[in-house]
Design a protein around this motif. Structure first.
Motif, PDB file in Angstrom:
ATOM      1  N   GLY A   1      -3.870   7.310   6.878  1.00  0.00           N
ATOM      2  CA  GLY A   1      -4.746   6.408   6.128  1.00  0.00           C
ATOM      3  C   GLY A   1      -6.202   6.721   6.383  1.00  0.00           C
ATOM      4  O   GLY A   1      -7.041   6.626   5.506  1.00  0.00           O
ATOM      5  N   SER A   2      -6.513   7.083   7.617  1.00  0.00           N
ATOM      6  CA  SER A   2      -7.811   7.672   7.970  1.00  0.00           C
ATOM      7  C   SER A   2      -7.548   8.517   9.212  1.00  0.00           C
ATOM      8  O   SER A   2      -6.465   8.433   9.803  1.00  0.00           O
ATOM      9  CB  SER A   2      -8.883   6.608   8.191  1.00  0.00           C
ATOM     10  N   ALA A   3      -8.537   9.324   9.584  1.00  0.00           N
ATOM     11  CA  ALA A   3      -8.300  10.279  10.667  1.00  0.00           C
ATOM     12  C   ALA A   3      -7.962   9.544  11.965  1.00  0.00           C
ATOM     13  O   ALA A   3      -8.584   8.531  12.301  1.00  0.00           O
ATOM     14  CB  ALA A   3      -9.535  11.147  10.850  1.00  0.00           C
TER      15      ALA A   3
ATOM     16  N   HIS B   1       0.837  -1.192   0.000  1.00  0.00           N
ATOM     17  CA  HIS B   1       0.000   0.000   0.000  1.00  0.00           C
ATOM     18  C   HIS B   1       0.876   1.246   0.000  1.00  0.00           C
ATOM     19  O   HIS B   1       1.395   1.658   1.040  1.00  0.00           O
ATOM     20  CB  HIS B   1      -0.937  -0.010   1.212  1.00  0.00           C
TER      21      HIS B   1
ATOM     22  N   ASP C   1     -10.804  14.919  -1.478  1.00  0.00           N
ATOM     23  CA  ASP C   1     -11.042  15.216  -0.065  1.00  0.00           C
ATOM     24  C   ASP C   1     -11.568  16.644   0.087  1.00  0.00           C
ATOM     25  O   ASP C   1     -11.219  17.529  -0.699  1.00  0.00           O
ATOM     26  CB  ASP C   1      -9.741  15.076   0.743  1.00  0.00           C
TER      27      ASP C   1
ATOM     28  N   ARG D   1     -15.301  13.602   2.240  1.00  0.00           N
ATOM     29  CA  ARG D   1     -14.913  13.267   0.861  1.00  0.00           C
ATOM     30  C   ARG D   1     -15.973  13.842  -0.053  1.00  0.00           C
ATOM     31  O   ARG D   1     -17.142  13.925   0.332  1.00  0.00           O
ATOM     32  CB  ARG D   1     -14.899  11.748   0.648  1.00  0.00           C
TER      33      ARG D   1
ATOM     34  N   HIS E   1       0.385  12.727  13.180  1.00  0.00           N
ATOM     35  CA  HIS E   1      -0.803  12.492  12.369  1.00  0.00           C
ATOM     36  C   HIS E   1      -0.475  12.939  10.942  1.00  0.00           C
ATOM     37  O   HIS E   1      -0.034  14.072  10.739  1.00  0.00           O
ATOM     38  CB  HIS E   1      -1.965  13.305  12.958  1.00  0.00           C
ATOM     39  N   ALA E   2      -0.685  12.046   9.975  1.00  0.00           N
ATOM     40  CA  ALA E   2      -0.282  12.373   8.601  1.00  0.00           C
ATOM     41  C   ALA E   2      -1.420  12.123   7.624  1.00  0.00           C
ATOM     42  O   ALA E   2      -2.262  11.251   7.844  1.00  0.00           O
ATOM     43  CB  ALA E   2       0.923  11.528   8.204  1.00  0.00           C
ATOM     44  N   TRP E   3      -1.416  12.897   6.564  1.00  0.00           N
ATOM     45  CA  TRP E   3      -2.392  12.692   5.489  1.00  0.00           C
ATOM     46  C   TRP E   3      -1.634  12.448   4.187  1.00  0.00           C
ATOM     47  O   TRP E   3      -0.619  13.089   3.906  1.00  0.00           O
ATOM     48  CB  TRP E   3      -3.292  13.930   5.327  1.00  0.00           C
ATOM     49  N   GLY E   4      -2.172  11.525   3.399  1.00  0.00           N
ATOM     50  CA  GLY E   4      -1.581  11.288   2.095  1.00  0.00           C
ATOM     51  C   GLY E   4      -2.477  10.410   1.265  1.00  0.00           C
ATOM     52  O   GLY E   4      -3.573  10.046   1.678  1.00  0.00           O
ATOM     53  N   MET E   5      -2.038  10.068   0.086  1.00  0.00           N
ATOM     54  CA  MET E   5      -2.789   9.171  -0.787  1.00  0.00           C
ATOM     55  C   MET E   5      -1.833   8.447  -1.726  1.00  0.00           C
ATOM     56  O   MET E   5      -0.707   8.887  -1.937  1.00  0.00           O
ATOM     57  CB  MET E   5      -3.829   9.873  -1.673  1.00  0.00           C
ATOM     58  N   THR E   6      -2.343   7.373  -2.328  1.00  0.00           N
ATOM     59  CA  THR E   6      -1.560   6.629  -3.305  1.00  0.00           C
ATOM     60  C   THR E   6      -1.021   7.592  -4.361  1.00  0.00           C
ATOM     61  O   THR E   6       0.126   7.490  -4.790  1.00  0.00           O
ATOM     62  CB  THR E   6      -2.448   5.558  -3.979  1.00  0.00           C
TER      63      THR E   6
ATOM     64  N   TRP F   1      -9.007   2.180   1.897  1.00  0.00           N
ATOM     65  CA  TRP F   1     -10.141   2.252   0.984  1.00  0.00           C
ATOM     66  C   TRP F   1     -10.327   0.937   0.259  1.00  0.00           C
ATOM     67  O   TRP F   1      -9.373   0.344  -0.212  1.00  0.00           O
ATOM     68  CB  TRP F   1      -9.921   3.338  -0.072  1.00  0.00           C
TER      69      TRP F   1
ATOM     70  N   GLN G   1      -4.682  17.149  10.196  1.00  0.00           N
ATOM     71  CA  GLN G   1      -3.764  16.294   9.445  1.00  0.00           C
ATOM     72  C   GLN G   1      -2.404  16.949   9.210  1.00  0.00           C
ATOM     73  O   GLN G   1      -1.493  16.298   8.704  1.00  0.00           O
ATOM     74  CB  GLN G   1      -4.413  15.878   8.124  1.00  0.00           C
TER      75      GLN G   1
HETATM   76  P1  AMP Z   1      -5.191   5.758  -0.268  1.00  0.00           P
HETATM   77  O1  AMP Z   1      -4.882   6.278  -1.629  1.00  0.00           O
HETATM   78  O2  AMP Z   1      -5.782   4.383  -0.288  1.00  0.00           O
HETATM   79  O3  AMP Z   1      -4.002   5.863   0.639  1.00  0.00           O
HETATM   80  O4  AMP Z   1      -6.334   6.677   0.355  1.00  0.00           O
HETATM   81  C1  AMP Z   1      -6.139   8.064   0.441  1.00  0.00           C
HETATM   82  C2  AMP Z   1      -7.273   8.700   1.163  1.00  0.00           C
HETATM   83  O5  AMP Z   1      -7.294   8.283   2.541  1.00  0.00           O
HETATM   84  C3  AMP Z   1      -7.196  10.214   1.205  1.00  0.00           C
HETATM   85  O6  AMP Z   1      -7.662  10.822   0.032  1.00  0.00           O
HETATM   86  C4  AMP Z   1      -8.052  10.538   2.417  1.00  0.00           C
HETATM   87  O7  AMP Z   1      -9.416  10.592   2.050  1.00  0.00           O
HETATM   88  C5  AMP Z   1      -7.799   9.341   3.326  1.00  0.00           C
HETATM   89  N1  AMP Z   1      -6.838   9.691   4.353  1.00  0.00           N
HETATM   90  C6  AMP Z   1      -5.520   9.434   4.382  1.00  0.00           C
HETATM   91  N2  AMP Z   1      -4.970   9.885   5.509  1.00  0.00           N
HETATM   92  C7  AMP Z   1      -5.955  10.456   6.232  1.00  0.00           C
HETATM   93  C8  AMP Z   1      -6.018  11.118   7.495  1.00  0.00           C
HETATM   94  N3  AMP Z   1      -4.954  11.270   8.293  1.00  0.00           N
HETATM   95  N4  AMP Z   1      -7.221  11.591   7.891  1.00  0.00           N
HETATM   96  C9  AMP Z   1      -8.322  11.456   7.128  1.00  0.00           C
HETATM   97  N5  AMP Z   1      -8.329  10.833   5.935  1.00  0.00           N
HETATM   98  C10 AMP Z   1      -7.153  10.335   5.485  1.00  0.00           C
END
Ligand code: AMP
Length: 486
Positions: free
Chosen positions: A304-306, A232, A423, A438, A325-330, A449, A360
């Motif tokens: 990955g989620s909040a 992942h 997002d 979202r 606490h981190a936010w990111g996506m593929t 997801w 985040q």
């Molecule tokens: P993925 O590409 O499978 O890693 O999913 C990415 C999505 O996961 C993002 O667009 C967000 O909607 C969600 N996401 C990732 N990190 C967070 C976080 N710390 N808080 C809330 N949502 C998150």
């Protein structure tokens, strides 16, 4: 006028070369699916990655061809990371939690030439092998003694047999740093999974940024345990970061339960672990039930989620572990923002600091972000205005793999392309991002997801699954476009 500096290429092979040369004795420890704990060093890993590059060359893998994995976090998977990308082919990590039909769809879409798998996933391989049109052989990541018998799979090979027959005399080639290095399909978007194709350059830049003090703050003194899977988004880049800084790496294999993870954290003296909230919940439950503590872990990356506020407090107040606490996506390789304090916030009350940490975080240098309204107008950073989150930068996707005609980016008035993340967020005056929703309905499984589909569609296509999901989360108002976490 150009600068007069050397133009060394940013290549993934340089990471393992560096780790071998400067941290050759540092350990990589893995819990194997065979049941035992395996230990070796960066020097051993580099030697075996070179051997593996010879294996792949012998198998006929050419530049740019895709080689897939269906595997847990472990040392053989790490060898594949470096051998495949290092030789100029593309490392395609497939998510084994997907349905075998989807795995076959992805393998065919990527035109994978070979597929390496951990023994755990043999049942999936048995179901999908005959449907993989381009895959020449399936390679079990184990030794001869553990090879499965009578599988009915044509072209089943043994990893260690191939390695035993290969020399470690191999020189990593030099090529354009924009060359594709790895492929990861996201299922977080409407319709079929889409491939995000990383380059050597994007990966190296992401690795530098990920190691920074206000990002993941990694060093040679760290012992890093990525619970987040290598299938992942490259385990959030940690297999690359660990090589860059020379940190000891600890891989949990299939042992994702609280007991197995706690055992490794303690025996290997882990200082930093990274994972999604659902996994951490299992760990915290186990520790509380058994009255356990962490003796070396000082921080954890949660994304990955909040991160639930109660989890944040428990990690910090009960267990003395600082939460990042981190936010990111593929599509972002994956790091976009990390929640590290600015110095002025340290003067705030604990409650105010918790409120910041629930966000985040701030953009990592390299990621430019903005929030826009329905008409694409940029919204102010006031912590209240909520809009669609758009990003751009050198490790952000520009097009999905094999969908060249599909415009993924939205252009601004200056002609810059921005990736619409899907997002909904606000950003405060200090630049802290807070995800609030979202703009599509999304279903997550175990913090990851598994699909993002209009609720109307999923309700019609899979009514039983949909209702089960609603019941599982006791969601009262499913017709108001809720976010479902199953
Ligand atoms: P993925 O590409 O499978 O890693 O999913 C990415 C999505 O996961 C993002 O667009 C967000 O909607 C969600 N996401 C990732 N990190 C967070 C976080 N710390 N808080 C809330 N949502 C998150």
């Amino acid at each position: 006028m150009n600068g007069l500096m050397m133009s060394g290429k940013l290549l993934i092979s340089s990471l393992i070369v560096h780790a071998d040369r400067h941290h050759g004795d540092t350990e990589i420890v893995s819990r194997r699916v065979e049941g035992d704990i395996h230990r070796y060093t960066y020097r051993d890993c580099h030697r075996r990655a070179r051997q593996l590059a010879n294996v792949l060359t012998e198998l006929g893998v050419k530049d740019g061809e895709r080689v897939a994995t269906l595997a847990w976090n472990g040392y053989r998977h790490l060898e594949l990371y470096y051998a495949i990308s290092g030789m100029g082919a593309v490392m395609h990590t497939i998510n084994p939690r997907l349905h075998p039909e989807q795995v076959a769809y992805i393998a065919n879409h990527a035109e994978d030439q070979y597929l390496f798998f951990d023994l755990t996933f043999l049942p999936t391989i048995k179901l999908m092998a005959a449907h993989c049109n381009t895959t020449k052989a399936f390679i079990a990541m184990t030794d001869r003694a553990h090879m499965p018998q009578d599988t009915g799979i044509d072209n089943l090979l043994c990893y260690e047999d191939l390695m035993d027959a290969a020399s470690d005399d191999y020189s990593w080639p030099t090529f354009d740093e924009e060359t594709a290095s790895a492929l990861c399909y996201t299922s977080g978007t409407t319709g079929n999974p889409k491939g995000v194709l990383y380059s050597h350059r994007s990966t190296l830049l992401h690795t530098y940024a990920a190691a920074l003090p206000d990002t993941l703050n990694c060093s040679a003194r760290d012992v890093i345990l990525p619970v987040v899977p290598m299938f992942h988004v490259n385990a959030w880049g940690l297999p690359y970061v660990a090589c860059m800084v020379g940190a000891k790496l600890v891989f949990p294999g299939a042992g994702m339960d609280g007991k197995s993870i706690h055992e490794l954290l303690e025996t290997e003296q882990v200082t930093l672990a990274a994972g999604v909230p659902t996994i951490w919940q299992g760990l915290l439950n186990y520790m509380e039930t058994n009255d356990l503590k962490f003796s070396t872990m000082t921080r954890t990356v949660i994304g990955g989620s909040a991160c639930p506020p109660a989890m944040l407090r428990k990690f910090q107040e009960v267990f003395g572990v600082h939460v990042l606490h981190a936010w990111g996506m593929t599509e972002l390789s994956p790091l976009g923002t990390v929640c590290a304090f600015k110095s002025k916030l340290l003067k705030n009350s604990p409650e105010e600091r918790y409120a910041v940490q629930a966000k985040q975080g701030r953009a990592v240098f390299g990621v430019d972000m903005k929030i826009v309204d329905e008409d694409g107008h940029e919204l102010p950073w006031d912590g209240k205005s909520s809009g669609k989150l758009m990003v751009r930068g050198p490790w952000v996707v520009s097009h999905y793999y094999r969908s060249e005609n599909e415009a993924e980016l939205e252009m601004d008035a200056d002609g810059h392309g921005w990736f619409p993340t899907g997002d909904i967020a606000n950003i405060d005056a200090d630049g802290y991002l807070q995800i609030t929703d979202r703009d599509k309905d999304v279903i997550k499984s175990g913090g990851e997801w598994i699909g993002s589909i209009d609720l109307e569609n999923i309700a019609m296509a899979h009514p039983a699954v949909f209702m089960a999901a609603c019941i599982a989360v006791k969601h009262p108002k499913w017709d108001e476009r809720p976010l479902l976490v199953v």
